[in-house]
Design a protein around this motif. Structure first.
Motif, PDB file in Angstrom:
ATOM      1  N   HIS A 159       0.572  -9.324   5.657  1.00  0.00           N
ATOM      2  CA  HIS A 159      -0.856  -9.326   6.022  1.00  0.00           C
ATOM      3  C   HIS A 159      -1.560 -10.655   5.745  1.00  0.00           C
ATOM      4  CE1 HIS A 159       0.345  -5.215   5.823  1.00  0.00           C
ATOM      5  NE2 HIS A 159       0.122  -5.067   4.552  1.00  0.00           N
ATOM      6  N   SER A 184       1.174  -9.276  10.017  1.00  0.00           N
ATOM      7  CA  SER A 184       0.771  -7.886  10.283  1.00  0.00           C
ATOM      8  C   SER A 184      -0.634  -7.558   9.782  1.00  0.00           C
ATOM      9  CB  SER A 184       1.769  -6.917   9.637  1.00  0.00           C
ATOM     10  OG  SER A 184       1.740  -7.025   8.246  1.00  0.00           O
ATOM     11  N   ALA A 185      -1.326  -6.757  10.585  1.00  0.00           N
ATOM     12  CA  ALA A 185      -2.602  -6.097  10.244  1.00  0.00           C
ATOM     13  C   ALA A 185      -3.793  -7.043  10.082  1.00  0.00           C
ATOM     14  CB  ALA A 185      -2.442  -5.247   8.977  1.00  0.00           C
ATOM     15  N   MET A 186      -3.589  -8.219   9.556  1.00  0.00           N
ATOM     16  CA  MET A 186      -4.663  -9.188   9.368  1.00  0.00           C
ATOM     17  C   MET A 186      -5.385  -9.413  10.703  1.00  0.00           C
ATOM     18  SD  MET A 186      -5.397 -12.606   9.966  1.00  0.00           S
ATOM     19  CE  MET A 186      -3.861 -13.151  10.693  1.00  0.00           C
TER      20      MET A 186
END
Lengths: 250, 257
Positions: A159, A184-186
Protein backbone atom coordinates in the motif's frame (compact mmCIF):
# COMPACT_ATOMS: atom_id res chain seq x y z
CA UNK A 1 1.61 -2.58 -24.03
CA UNK A 2 1.52 -5.07 -21.19
CA UNK A 3 2.94 -8.52 -21.81
CA UNK A 4 2.40 -10.14 -18.46
CA UNK A 5 0.86 -9.18 -15.13
CA UNK A 6 1.79 -10.77 -11.82
CA UNK A 7 -0.21 -9.65 -8.81
CA UNK A 8 2.15 -9.52 -5.84
CA UNK A 9 -0.49 -9.15 -3.13
CA UNK A 10 -3.85 -10.92 -2.84
CA UNK A 11 -5.81 -12.81 -0.21
CA UNK A 12 -7.29 -16.27 -0.07
CA UNK A 13 -8.98 -17.28 3.15
CA UNK A 14 -12.31 -18.04 4.77
CA UNK A 15 -12.08 -15.90 7.86
CA UNK A 16 -15.02 -15.89 10.25
CA UNK A 17 -13.04 -13.47 12.43
CA UNK A 18 -13.10 -10.65 9.86
CA UNK A 19 -16.15 -11.91 7.98
CA UNK A 20 -14.13 -12.08 4.74
CA UNK A 21 -14.90 -15.31 2.90
CA UNK A 22 -12.64 -15.52 -0.15
CA UNK A 23 -11.93 -19.04 -1.43
CA UNK A 24 -9.28 -19.36 -4.17
CA UNK A 25 -11.91 -19.37 -6.90
CA UNK A 26 -12.84 -15.77 -6.06
CA UNK A 27 -9.39 -14.40 -6.89
CA UNK A 28 -8.95 -16.76 -9.86
CA UNK A 29 -12.14 -15.40 -11.41
CA UNK A 30 -10.99 -11.79 -10.91
CA UNK A 31 -7.55 -12.64 -12.32
CA UNK A 32 -9.17 -14.06 -15.44
CA UNK A 33 -11.20 -10.90 -15.96
CA UNK A 34 -8.16 -8.66 -15.39
CA UNK A 35 -5.73 -10.73 -17.48
CA UNK A 36 -3.48 -11.57 -14.55
CA UNK A 37 -1.33 -14.60 -15.09
CA UNK A 38 -0.28 -15.35 -11.55
CA UNK A 39 -0.98 -14.02 -8.05
CA UNK A 40 0.78 -14.14 -4.72
CA UNK A 41 -1.74 -15.25 -2.09
CA UNK A 42 -1.87 -15.06 1.68
CA UNK A 43 -4.48 -15.52 4.38
CA UNK A 44 -6.19 -12.92 6.57
CA UNK A 45 -5.24 -14.97 9.62
CA UNK A 46 -1.76 -15.09 11.17
CA UNK A 47 0.10 -18.25 12.22
CA UNK A 48 0.55 -19.17 15.01
CA UNK A 49 -2.80 -17.70 16.01
CA UNK A 50 -6.52 -18.15 16.09
CA UNK A 51 -6.57 -20.25 12.94
CA UNK A 52 -3.79 -22.83 12.95
CA UNK A 53 -4.97 -24.18 9.60
CA UNK A 54 -4.10 -20.97 7.75
CA UNK A 55 -0.81 -22.23 6.30
CA UNK A 56 -2.48 -25.45 5.18
CA UNK A 57 -5.23 -23.42 3.53
CA UNK A 58 -2.67 -21.54 1.43
CA UNK A 59 -0.76 -24.72 0.59
CA UNK A 60 -3.97 -26.39 -0.59
CA UNK A 61 -4.94 -23.38 -2.70
CA UNK A 62 -1.53 -23.44 -4.41
CA UNK A 63 -1.84 -27.20 -4.97
CA UNK A 64 -5.21 -26.64 -6.59
CA UNK A 65 -3.97 -23.85 -8.89
CA UNK A 66 -0.20 -24.40 -9.16
CA UNK A 67 0.22 -22.32 -12.31
CA UNK A 68 -1.83 -19.41 -11.04
CA UNK A 69 -1.09 -19.02 -7.34
CA UNK A 70 2.07 -18.50 -5.27
CA UNK A 71 1.80 -18.75 -1.49
CA UNK A 72 3.19 -16.58 1.31
CA UNK A 73 3.08 -17.50 5.00
CA UNK A 74 1.36 -14.86 7.10
CA UNK A 75 3.06 -15.14 10.45
CA UNK A 76 2.81 -13.94 14.03
CA UNK A 77 6.41 -13.68 15.21
CA UNK A 78 5.32 -13.83 18.86
CA UNK A 79 3.72 -17.25 18.47
CA UNK A 80 5.31 -20.49 19.63
CA UNK A 81 8.12 -21.64 17.29
CA UNK A 82 7.19 -19.05 14.65
CA UNK A 83 10.66 -19.29 13.10
CA UNK A 84 10.47 -23.10 12.85
CA UNK A 85 7.00 -22.98 11.36
CA UNK A 86 8.09 -20.43 8.80
CA UNK A 87 11.17 -22.45 7.84
CA UNK A 88 8.97 -25.52 7.36
CA UNK A 89 6.51 -23.47 5.26
CA UNK A 90 9.29 -22.46 2.87
CA UNK A 91 11.42 -25.60 2.82
CA UNK A 92 8.74 -28.29 2.99
CA UNK A 93 5.44 -26.73 1.99
CA UNK A 94 6.64 -24.75 -1.00
CA UNK A 95 5.63 -21.27 0.13
CA UNK A 96 7.68 -18.37 -1.20
CA UNK A 97 7.48 -15.45 1.17
CA UNK A 98 6.69 -13.95 4.56
CA UNK A 99 3.75 -11.64 5.25
CA UNK A 100 3.51 -9.42 8.31
CA UNK A 101 0.42 -7.48 9.30
CA UNK A 102 1.51 -5.56 12.40
CA UNK A 103 -2.05 -4.42 13.17
CA UNK A 104 -3.62 -7.85 13.33
CA UNK A 105 -0.85 -9.20 15.53
CA UNK A 106 -0.28 -6.00 17.57
CA UNK A 107 3.45 -6.12 17.05
CA UNK A 108 5.98 -3.50 16.10
CA UNK A 109 7.86 -4.14 12.85
CA UNK A 110 11.20 -3.81 14.64
CA UNK A 111 10.45 -5.95 17.70
CA UNK A 112 13.02 -8.59 18.59
CA UNK A 113 10.72 -11.40 17.51
CA UNK A 114 9.91 -9.67 14.21
CA UNK A 115 13.61 -9.28 13.50
CA UNK A 116 14.27 -12.98 14.24
CA UNK A 117 11.72 -13.98 11.65
CA UNK A 118 12.94 -11.40 9.13
CA UNK A 119 16.52 -12.66 9.53
CA UNK A 120 15.23 -16.16 8.80
CA UNK A 121 13.43 -14.87 5.70
CA UNK A 122 16.74 -13.34 4.56
CA UNK A 123 18.54 -16.68 5.07
CA UNK A 124 15.87 -18.37 2.96
CA UNK A 125 15.99 -15.65 0.29
CA UNK A 126 12.26 -14.99 0.65
CA UNK A 127 10.73 -11.53 0.37
CA UNK A 128 9.05 -9.97 3.41
CA UNK A 129 5.76 -8.26 2.61
CA UNK A 130 4.73 -5.78 5.30
CA UNK A 131 1.31 -4.21 5.56
CA UNK A 132 2.08 -0.48 5.73
CA UNK A 133 -0.23 2.44 6.27
CA UNK A 134 -1.42 5.08 8.67
CA UNK A 135 -1.90 3.01 11.80
CA UNK A 136 0.24 2.94 14.88
CA UNK A 137 2.30 -0.18 14.12
CA UNK A 138 2.44 -0.08 10.32
CA UNK A 139 4.19 3.20 9.69
CA UNK A 140 6.82 3.18 6.92
CA UNK A 141 9.44 4.75 9.17
CA UNK A 142 8.94 1.90 11.67
CA UNK A 143 9.46 -0.66 8.92
CA UNK A 144 12.52 1.36 7.91
CA UNK A 145 14.01 0.53 11.33
CA UNK A 146 13.60 -3.18 10.55
CA UNK A 147 15.09 -2.71 7.07
CA UNK A 148 18.14 -1.04 8.59
CA UNK A 149 18.54 -3.87 11.12
CA UNK A 150 18.17 -6.56 8.44
CA UNK A 151 20.04 -5.29 5.37
CA UNK A 152 20.08 -8.77 3.81
CA UNK A 153 16.29 -9.06 3.85
CA UNK A 154 14.09 -7.75 1.04
CA UNK A 155 11.08 -5.77 2.24
CA UNK A 156 7.94 -4.89 0.31
CA UNK A 157 5.77 -2.10 1.72
CA UNK A 158 2.20 -2.99 0.84
CA UNK A 159 0.00 0.00 0.00
CA UNK A 160 3.03 2.34 -0.21
CA UNK A 161 2.19 3.81 3.17
CA UNK A 162 -1.60 3.99 2.75
CA UNK A 163 -3.32 7.36 2.57
CA UNK A 164 -1.19 9.79 4.56
CA UNK A 165 2.22 8.10 4.74
CA UNK A 166 3.06 7.68 1.07
CA UNK A 167 5.79 10.32 1.27
CA UNK A 168 7.33 8.46 4.22
CA UNK A 169 7.18 5.18 2.27
CA UNK A 170 9.01 6.66 -0.71
CA UNK A 171 11.49 8.30 1.66
CA UNK A 172 12.43 5.03 3.43
CA UNK A 173 12.70 3.31 0.06
CA UNK A 174 15.12 6.06 -1.01
CA UNK A 175 17.06 5.51 2.20
CA UNK A 176 17.21 1.69 2.13
CA UNK A 177 17.74 -0.17 -1.11
CA UNK A 178 16.27 -3.35 0.37
CA UNK A 179 12.80 -1.76 0.39
CA UNK A 180 10.34 -2.16 -2.47
CA UNK A 181 6.93 -0.50 -2.74
CA UNK A 182 3.69 -2.36 -3.57
CA UNK A 183 1.03 -0.29 -5.33
CA UNK A 184 -2.06 -1.97 -3.84
CA UNK A 185 -5.03 -0.02 -2.45
CA UNK A 186 -3.19 3.31 -2.14
CA UNK A 187 -5.41 5.81 -3.96
CA UNK A 188 -2.99 8.11 -5.82
CA UNK A 189 -1.86 7.14 -9.36
CA UNK A 190 0.52 10.12 -9.46
CA UNK A 191 2.39 8.79 -6.43
CA UNK A 192 3.28 5.62 -8.36
CA UNK A 193 4.85 7.78 -11.03
CA UNK A 194 6.68 9.77 -8.36
CA UNK A 195 7.95 6.58 -6.67
CA UNK A 196 9.31 5.28 -9.96
CA UNK A 197 11.00 8.59 -10.58
CA UNK A 198 12.59 8.74 -7.13
CA UNK A 199 13.60 5.12 -6.43
CA UNK A 200 13.57 3.68 -9.94
CA UNK A 201 11.24 1.26 -11.68
CA UNK A 202 13.14 -1.73 -10.33
CA UNK A 203 11.71 -1.44 -6.83
CA UNK A 204 8.02 -0.78 -7.44
CA UNK A 205 5.72 -3.80 -7.81
CA UNK A 206 2.10 -4.14 -8.81
CA UNK A 207 -0.21 -5.54 -6.16
CA UNK A 208 -3.99 -5.40 -5.93
CA UNK A 209 -4.89 -6.50 -2.38
CA UNK A 210 -7.69 -8.37 -4.12
CA UNK A 211 -10.30 -9.67 -3.98
CA UNK A 212 -11.55 -6.87 -1.70
CA UNK A 213 -9.83 -4.45 -4.04
CA UNK A 214 -10.74 -5.20 -7.61
CA UNK A 215 -7.59 -6.20 -9.54
CA UNK A 216 -8.86 -4.68 -12.81
CA UNK A 217 -9.25 -1.31 -11.13
CA UNK A 218 -5.85 -1.62 -9.45
CA UNK A 219 -4.26 -2.29 -12.86
CA UNK A 220 -6.02 0.80 -14.17
CA UNK A 221 -4.44 2.85 -11.37
CA UNK A 222 -0.95 1.83 -12.48
CA UNK A 223 -1.82 2.67 -16.08
CA UNK A 224 -2.99 6.11 -14.98
CA UNK A 225 0.50 6.64 -13.57
CA UNK A 226 1.61 6.86 -17.22
CA UNK A 227 4.86 4.92 -16.89
CA UNK A 228 6.98 4.07 -19.92
CA UNK A 229 6.42 0.61 -21.49
CA UNK A 230 9.69 -0.61 -19.98
CA UNK A 231 8.79 0.70 -16.54
CA UNK A 232 5.34 -0.92 -16.75
CA UNK A 233 6.92 -4.22 -17.70
CA UNK A 234 9.07 -4.13 -14.59
CA UNK A 235 6.30 -2.98 -12.25
CA UNK A 236 3.65 -5.38 -13.54
CA UNK A 237 5.81 -8.53 -13.57
CA UNK A 238 9.59 -8.51 -13.82
CA UNK A 239 10.43 -7.11 -10.39
CA UNK A 240 8.34 -9.55 -8.38
CA UNK A 241 9.38 -12.46 -10.57
CA UNK A 242 13.03 -11.69 -9.88
CA UNK A 243 12.38 -11.70 -6.13
CA UNK A 244 10.51 -14.99 -6.30
CA UNK A 245 13.18 -16.62 -8.46
CA UNK A 246 15.73 -15.98 -5.70
CA UNK A 247 13.69 -18.20 -3.36
CA UNK A 248 14.18 -21.14 -5.69
CA UNK A 249 17.94 -20.51 -5.78
CA UNK A 250 18.45 -20.74 -2.02
CA UNK B 1 -10.92 -2.21 -18.91
CA UNK B 2 -13.62 -0.33 -20.78
CA UNK B 3 -16.14 1.98 -19.23
CA UNK B 4 -19.26 2.53 -21.23
CA UNK B 5 -21.67 4.90 -19.51
CA UNK B 6 -24.38 5.85 -21.95
CA UNK B 7 -26.56 8.74 -20.89
CA UNK B 8 -25.73 8.86 -17.20
CA UNK B 9 -25.82 12.37 -15.78
CA UNK B 10 -22.55 12.25 -13.83
CA UNK B 11 -21.97 14.80 -11.09
CA UNK B 12 -18.84 14.86 -8.97
CA UNK B 13 -20.02 15.47 -5.41
CA UNK B 14 -16.75 16.75 -3.98
CA UNK B 15 -14.16 18.98 -5.61
CA UNK B 16 -11.95 21.73 -4.18
CA UNK B 17 -11.43 25.09 -5.91
CA UNK B 18 -8.58 27.43 -5.03
CA UNK B 19 -5.01 27.16 -3.77
CA UNK B 20 -4.78 25.33 -0.46
CA UNK B 21 -2.30 26.04 2.29
CA UNK B 22 -1.51 22.33 1.92
CA UNK B 23 -0.36 23.01 -1.64
CA UNK B 24 -3.11 21.33 -3.62
CA UNK B 25 -4.67 23.71 -6.11
CA UNK B 26 -7.33 23.81 -8.79
CA UNK B 27 -8.57 26.64 -10.99
CA UNK B 28 -12.08 26.78 -12.41
CA UNK B 29 -10.86 26.37 -15.97
CA UNK B 30 -8.79 23.32 -15.01
CA UNK B 31 -11.82 21.75 -13.39
CA UNK B 32 -14.01 22.45 -16.41
CA UNK B 33 -11.42 20.87 -18.70
CA UNK B 34 -11.29 17.75 -16.56
CA UNK B 35 -15.08 17.50 -16.43
CA UNK B 36 -15.20 17.80 -20.20
CA UNK B 37 -12.54 15.15 -20.73
CA UNK B 38 -14.16 12.68 -18.35
CA UNK B 39 -17.72 13.42 -19.54
CA UNK B 40 -18.77 14.58 -16.08
CA UNK B 41 -21.66 17.02 -16.35
CA UNK B 42 -21.12 19.01 -13.18
CA UNK B 43 -19.52 19.21 -9.78
CA UNK B 44 -19.99 20.36 -6.23
CA UNK B 45 -17.19 22.85 -5.60
CA UNK B 46 -15.85 23.56 -2.13
CA UNK B 47 -13.37 26.15 -0.83
CA UNK B 48 -9.88 25.20 0.32
CA UNK B 49 -8.19 26.46 3.46
CA UNK B 50 -6.16 29.24 1.83
CA UNK B 51 -2.62 30.24 2.71
CA UNK B 52 -3.80 33.25 4.72
CA UNK B 53 -6.35 31.17 6.70
CA UNK B 54 -9.24 33.43 5.69
CA UNK B 55 -12.21 31.39 4.57
CA UNK B 56 -14.38 34.33 3.49
CA UNK B 57 -12.41 35.09 0.29
CA UNK B 58 -12.22 31.33 -0.36
CA UNK B 59 -16.02 31.19 -0.17
CA UNK B 60 -16.25 34.21 -2.47
CA UNK B 61 -14.10 32.41 -5.03
CA UNK B 62 -16.63 29.57 -5.06
CA UNK B 63 -19.53 32.03 -5.34
CA UNK B 64 -17.87 33.57 -8.40
CA UNK B 65 -17.22 30.20 -10.04
CA UNK B 66 -20.82 29.15 -9.53
CA UNK B 67 -22.18 32.42 -10.87
CA UNK B 68 -19.90 32.11 -13.91
CA UNK B 69 -20.92 28.50 -14.61
CA UNK B 70 -24.34 27.98 -13.02
CA UNK B 71 -25.20 24.97 -15.16
CA UNK B 72 -21.99 23.15 -14.31
CA UNK B 73 -21.16 23.98 -10.73
CA UNK B 74 -22.93 23.87 -7.39
CA UNK B 75 -21.19 25.64 -4.54
CA UNK B 76 -20.71 24.63 -0.92
CA UNK B 77 -19.31 27.06 1.62
CA UNK B 78 -16.74 26.38 4.31
CA UNK B 79 -16.62 27.80 7.82
CA UNK B 80 -14.61 27.15 10.96
CA UNK B 81 -17.03 26.31 13.79
CA UNK B 82 -14.45 27.32 16.38
CA UNK B 83 -15.20 30.93 15.41
CA UNK B 84 -18.70 30.62 16.92
CA UNK B 85 -20.98 33.51 15.93
CA UNK B 86 -18.61 34.59 13.17
CA UNK B 87 -18.92 31.15 11.58
CA UNK B 88 -22.71 31.32 11.75
CA UNK B 89 -22.70 34.79 10.18
CA UNK B 90 -20.48 33.57 7.32
CA UNK B 91 -22.69 30.53 6.80
CA UNK B 92 -25.79 32.74 6.48
CA UNK B 93 -23.96 35.13 4.14
CA UNK B 94 -22.94 32.27 1.87
CA UNK B 95 -26.46 30.89 1.82
CA UNK B 96 -27.76 34.28 0.77
CA UNK B 97 -25.16 34.35 -2.01
CA UNK B 98 -26.56 31.11 -3.39
CA UNK B 99 -24.27 28.42 -2.00
CA UNK B 100 -26.25 25.27 -1.45
CA UNK B 101 -24.35 23.25 1.10
CA UNK B 102 -21.70 23.31 3.79
CA UNK B 103 -18.29 21.65 3.78
CA UNK B 104 -16.66 20.98 7.12
CA UNK B 105 -13.02 19.94 7.29
CA UNK B 106 -12.34 19.08 10.96
CA UNK B 107 -8.83 17.85 10.16
CA UNK B 108 -7.55 20.94 8.39
CA UNK B 109 -9.32 23.42 10.68
CA UNK B 110 -8.74 21.35 13.82
CA UNK B 111 -11.92 20.51 15.81
CA UNK B 112 -14.04 17.46 16.62
CA UNK B 113 -17.00 17.12 14.30
CA UNK B 114 -19.32 16.31 17.21
CA UNK B 115 -18.12 19.25 19.34
CA UNK B 116 -20.64 21.75 20.60
CA UNK B 117 -19.56 24.48 18.19
CA UNK B 118 -19.68 22.15 15.20
CA UNK B 119 -23.18 21.07 16.21
CA UNK B 120 -24.26 24.73 16.28
CA UNK B 121 -23.06 25.29 12.72
CA UNK B 122 -24.56 22.05 11.45
CA UNK B 123 -27.89 22.86 13.10
CA UNK B 124 -27.95 26.25 11.36
CA UNK B 125 -27.10 24.68 8.01
CA UNK B 126 -29.87 22.11 8.45
CA UNK B 127 -32.31 24.87 9.31
CA UNK B 128 -31.42 26.52 5.97
CA UNK B 129 -31.82 23.21 4.08
CA UNK B 130 -28.12 22.95 3.33
CA UNK B 131 -26.66 19.43 3.18
CA UNK B 132 -23.39 19.03 5.07
CA UNK B 133 -20.32 17.35 3.61
CA UNK B 134 -17.87 16.25 6.30
CA UNK B 135 -14.26 15.36 5.51
CA UNK B 136 -14.37 12.04 7.33
CA UNK B 137 -12.22 9.19 8.48
CA UNK B 138 -9.62 11.42 10.10
CA UNK B 139 -8.33 10.17 13.45
CA UNK B 140 -9.51 11.99 16.59
CA UNK B 141 -11.74 14.48 14.74
CA UNK B 142 -14.04 12.83 12.19
CA UNK B 143 -14.04 9.06 12.37
CA UNK B 144 -17.29 7.41 11.39
CA UNK B 145 -18.77 7.12 14.86
CA UNK B 146 -18.07 10.78 15.62
CA UNK B 147 -19.94 11.70 12.44
CA UNK B 148 -22.73 9.31 13.47
CA UNK B 149 -22.88 11.08 16.83
CA UNK B 150 -23.33 14.36 14.96
CA UNK B 151 -26.17 12.79 12.95
CA UNK B 152 -27.90 11.89 16.20
CA UNK B 153 -27.38 15.35 17.69
CA UNK B 154 -28.81 17.07 14.58
CA UNK B 155 -31.33 14.54 13.23
CA UNK B 156 -32.82 16.96 10.68
CA UNK B 157 -29.41 17.47 9.01
CA UNK B 158 -28.44 15.66 5.81
CA UNK B 159 -24.84 14.60 6.27
CA UNK B 160 -22.38 13.08 3.78
CA UNK B 161 -19.14 11.43 4.93
CA UNK B 162 -16.25 11.59 2.49
CA UNK B 163 -14.02 8.52 2.02
CA UNK B 164 -16.79 6.17 3.10
CA UNK B 165 -16.17 7.42 6.62
CA UNK B 166 -12.80 5.70 6.77
CA UNK B 167 -9.19 6.46 6.02
CA UNK B 168 -7.82 3.08 6.98
CA UNK B 169 -6.06 0.74 4.60
CA UNK B 170 -6.46 -2.35 6.82
CA UNK B 171 -10.22 -2.40 6.35
CA UNK B 172 -10.52 -2.32 10.12
CA UNK B 173 -12.60 0.88 10.09
CA UNK B 174 -15.26 -0.59 7.81
CA UNK B 175 -17.26 -1.98 10.71
CA UNK B 176 -17.60 1.46 12.31
CA UNK B 177 -18.63 3.02 8.99
CA UNK B 178 -21.26 0.33 8.55
CA UNK B 179 -22.49 0.82 12.12
CA UNK B 180 -22.74 4.58 11.55
CA UNK B 181 -24.80 4.11 8.37
CA UNK B 182 -27.07 1.52 9.96
CA UNK B 183 -27.81 3.68 12.97
CA UNK B 184 -28.55 6.99 11.21
CA UNK B 185 -30.70 7.25 8.12
CA UNK B 186 -29.67 10.91 7.61
CA UNK B 187 -26.11 9.78 6.89
CA UNK B 188 -24.66 9.16 3.40
CA UNK B 189 -21.19 8.21 2.20
CA UNK B 190 -19.08 9.48 -0.65
CA UNK B 191 -16.78 7.17 -2.54
CA UNK B 192 -13.35 8.79 -2.83
CA UNK B 193 -10.45 6.66 -1.71
CA UNK B 194 -12.62 3.75 -0.54
CA UNK B 195 -10.11 1.09 -1.45
CA UNK B 196 -12.32 -1.96 -0.98
CA UNK B 197 -14.93 -2.23 -3.70
CA UNK B 198 -16.74 -4.91 -1.75
CA UNK B 199 -17.42 -2.40 1.07
CA UNK B 200 -19.30 -0.12 -1.31
CA UNK B 201 -21.14 -3.05 -2.87
CA UNK B 202 -22.17 -4.42 0.53
CA UNK B 203 -23.47 -1.02 1.65
CA UNK B 204 -25.59 -0.87 -1.48
CA UNK B 205 -26.92 -4.40 -0.93
CA UNK B 206 -27.75 -3.89 2.73
CA UNK B 207 -28.72 -0.22 2.93
CA UNK B 208 -29.62 0.70 -0.64
CA UNK B 209 -27.97 2.58 -3.47
CA UNK B 210 -29.49 5.85 -2.23
CA UNK B 211 -26.90 6.08 0.52
CA UNK B 212 -23.78 6.18 -1.69
CA UNK B 213 -22.62 9.21 -3.70
CA UNK B 214 -19.75 9.69 -6.15
CA UNK B 215 -17.32 12.33 -4.93
CA UNK B 216 -13.67 12.49 -5.98
CA UNK B 217 -12.02 15.06 -3.64
CA UNK B 218 -10.21 16.24 -6.76
CA UNK B 219 -7.46 17.58 -6.89
CA UNK B 220 -6.34 15.79 -3.70
CA UNK B 221 -7.32 12.52 -5.34
CA UNK B 222 -7.38 11.67 -9.04
CA UNK B 223 -10.75 12.49 -10.60
CA UNK B 224 -10.44 9.94 -13.40
CA UNK B 225 -9.42 7.11 -11.08
CA UNK B 226 -12.17 7.99 -8.60
CA UNK B 227 -14.76 7.95 -11.37
CA UNK B 228 -13.48 4.56 -12.49
CA UNK B 229 -13.73 3.33 -8.91
CA UNK B 230 -17.51 3.80 -9.15
CA UNK B 231 -17.90 2.69 -12.75
CA UNK B 232 -16.06 -0.53 -11.88
CA UNK B 233 -18.51 -1.50 -9.12
CA UNK B 234 -20.45 -4.70 -9.63
CA UNK B 235 -23.87 -3.04 -9.46
CA UNK B 236 -26.74 -2.43 -11.87
CA UNK B 237 -26.92 0.40 -14.40
CA UNK B 238 -29.79 1.91 -12.42
CA UNK B 239 -27.73 1.83 -9.23
CA UNK B 240 -24.81 3.47 -11.00
CA UNK B 241 -27.13 6.21 -12.23
CA UNK B 242 -28.07 6.93 -8.63
CA UNK B 243 -24.49 6.89 -7.29
CA UNK B 244 -23.13 9.02 -10.10
CA UNK B 245 -25.63 11.86 -9.90
CA UNK B 246 -29.25 11.24 -8.96
CA UNK B 247 -28.67 10.84 -5.24
CA UNK B 248 -26.66 14.03 -4.96
CA UNK B 249 -29.09 16.10 -7.01
CA UNK B 250 -31.90 15.05 -4.69
CA UNK B 251 -29.92 16.08 -1.63
CA UNK B 252 -29.09 19.52 -2.98
CA UNK B 253 -32.56 20.01 -4.47
CA UNK B 254 -31.08 20.87 -7.82
CA UNK B 255 -32.28 20.11 -11.29
CA UNK B 256 -29.94 22.63 -12.89
CA UNK B 257 -26.98 20.37 -13.56
Amino acid sequence: MIHMIIDSHTHVDESDIFGWIDPPETIIELMDVAGIECSVIMTYADVPGLDMHALKYIVNAVKKYPRRLIGYARMNPNGKDAVGLFREAINDLGLKGLKFHPESITNHPYSDNSLKLIHEAARLNTPVLFHSGDESMSLPLQIGFAAKECPDATFLLAHMGGYAHVEDAIKVAERYENIYLDTSAMPYPAKIREAVKRIGADRVVFGSDGPGCNPSLEIEKVRLAKLSPLEEKKVFAENILQLLERVDKK
Amino acid sequence: MSYHVPSINIIDGHVYLGHSINDYALKTEQLLASLEELKINGAVVCPVQPKDYHLKPANDLVVKAVSDFPKKLVGFCRVDPRQGEKALTELIRCRQLGLKGLLLHPWEEGYRINSEKAVQVVSKAAEMNMPILVESGYPWVSHALQVADLCGLVPNAVIMMSHGGQINISGLAQADAFAALRSHSNLYIQTSGVYRQDFLEEVIIELGSERVIFGSTFPIMDQEYELKRVLNLNITYKEKTKLLGENLLKLINSEVI
